[in-house]
Design a protein around this motif. Structure first.
Motif, PDB file in Angstrom:
ATOM      1  N   ARG A  12      32.376  39.855  45.417  1.00  0.00           N
ATOM      2  CA  ARG A  12      31.361  38.675  45.723  1.00  0.00           C
ATOM      3  C   ARG A  12      31.593  38.464  47.195  1.00  0.00           C
ATOM      4  O   ARG A  12      32.744  38.167  47.480  1.00  0.00           O
ATOM      5  N   ARG A  47      35.605  38.838  48.097  1.00  0.00           N
ATOM      6  CA  ARG A  47      36.680  38.731  47.065  1.00  0.00           C
ATOM      7  C   ARG A  47      36.365  39.571  45.974  1.00  0.00           C
ATOM      8  O   ARG A  47      35.186  39.830  45.927  1.00  0.00           O
ATOM      9  N   ASP A  70      36.415  39.788  42.144  1.00  0.00           N
ATOM     10  CA  ASP A  70      36.644  38.879  40.855  1.00  0.00           C
ATOM     11  C   ASP A  70      36.789  39.773  39.870  1.00  0.00           C
ATOM     12  O   ASP A  70      36.040  40.860  39.502  1.00  0.00           O
ATOM     13  N   ASN A 115      37.530  40.491  35.459  1.00  0.00           N
ATOM     14  CA  ASN A 115      37.291  39.774  34.338  1.00  0.00           C
ATOM     15  C   ASN A 115      38.037  40.732  32.987  1.00  0.00           C
ATOM     16  O   ASN A 115      37.458  41.896  33.073  1.00  0.00           O
ATOM     17  N   ARG A 141      40.279  35.737  33.479  1.00  0.00           N
ATOM     18  CA  ARG A 141      39.238  35.986  34.578  1.00  0.00           C
ATOM     19  C   ARG A 141      39.531  35.254  35.857  1.00  0.00           C
ATOM     20  O   ARG A 141      40.305  34.296  35.888  1.00  0.00           O
ATOM     21  N   SER A 142      38.957  35.722  36.889  1.00  0.00           N
ATOM     22  CA  SER A 142      39.045  34.775  37.998  1.00  0.00           C
ATOM     23  C   SER A 142      38.056  33.878  38.430  1.00  0.00           C
ATOM     24  O   SER A 142      38.130  33.006  39.318  1.00  0.00           O
ATOM     25  N   GLU A 143      36.758  33.971  37.532  1.00  0.00           N
ATOM     26  CA  GLU A 143      35.804  33.099  37.707  1.00  0.00           C
ATOM     27  C   GLU A 143      36.334  31.830  37.465  1.00  0.00           C
ATOM     28  O   GLU A 143      36.890  31.511  36.347  1.00  0.00           O
ATOM     29  N   ASP A 174      38.380  29.956  39.057  1.00  0.00           N
ATOM     30  CA  ASP A 174      39.445  29.779  39.675  1.00  0.00           C
ATOM     31  C   ASP A 174      39.769  29.075  40.931  1.00  0.00           C
ATOM     32  O   ASP A 174      40.673  28.524  41.400  1.00  0.00           O
ATOM     33  N   ASP A 175      38.491  29.038  41.799  1.00  0.00           N
ATOM     34  CA  ASP A 175      38.366  28.126  42.949  1.00  0.00           C
ATOM     35  C   ASP A 175      38.081  26.808  42.654  1.00  0.00           C
ATOM     36  O   ASP A 175      37.855  26.093  43.719  1.00  0.00           O
TER      37      ASP A 175
END
Length: 148
Positions: A16, A29, A31, A33, A137-139, A141-142
């Motif tokens: 994404r 980056r 991502d 899951n 997940r990385s979703e 994390d920002d």
């Protein structure tokens, strides 16, 4: 998006664009899951490692140290302190053997091992609701703590 299943976990990976894609030269980056397909916290050997710790089955998320993204230049230094057992260096693999299973908290050769002991962790705790507790997940994390 690429998805892979092995009967125990499903892993999804998606490339994404970073936020404000044009301003970020359309950099991307990855991502990731990871969702368990069974109750892995009750397995003979509970998952571990930096990602596996997510699956301790207690329904409580623990957030470790966060970097400060308020400046124009960000130098990351947070390494999960407070949310992981030990320190990030405890999970490093030997540079001459990048596929090694040997690190301080390795469970690869174990026949039984309980989930991590979260009472020893100092990170910010929060109840996880819904299916989110069952995934790493990385979703999101920002987001900052105030947005979470």
């Amino acid at each position: 998006v690429v998805a892979v299943r092995n009967g125990e976990f499903e892993l999804e990976a998606a490339s994404r664009y970073l936020g404000y894609a044009e301003q970020n030269d359309y950099k991307k980056r990855l991502d990731v899951n990871i969702v368990p397909l069974r109750d892995v916290a009750r397995s003979g050997v509970a998952p571990h490692g930096l990602l596996g710790q997510t699956f301790d089955g207690d329904g409580v998320g623990i957030d470790g140290a966060l970097d400060d993204y308020s400046g124009k230049v960000v130098i990351t230094k947070a390494m999960g302190e407070g949310a992981i057992e030990g320190a990030a260096d405890d999970y490093k693999l030997p540079p001459d053997d990048p596929f090694s299973t040997k690190f301080r908290f390795s469970r690869y050769d174990k026949l039984s091992a309980a989930p991590r002991d979260t009472t020893k962790l100092t990170g910010l705790r929060h109840k996880v609701v819904g299916t989110a507790s069952a995934a790493a997940r990385s979703e999101g994390d920002d987001r900052t703590v105030s947005e979470a």
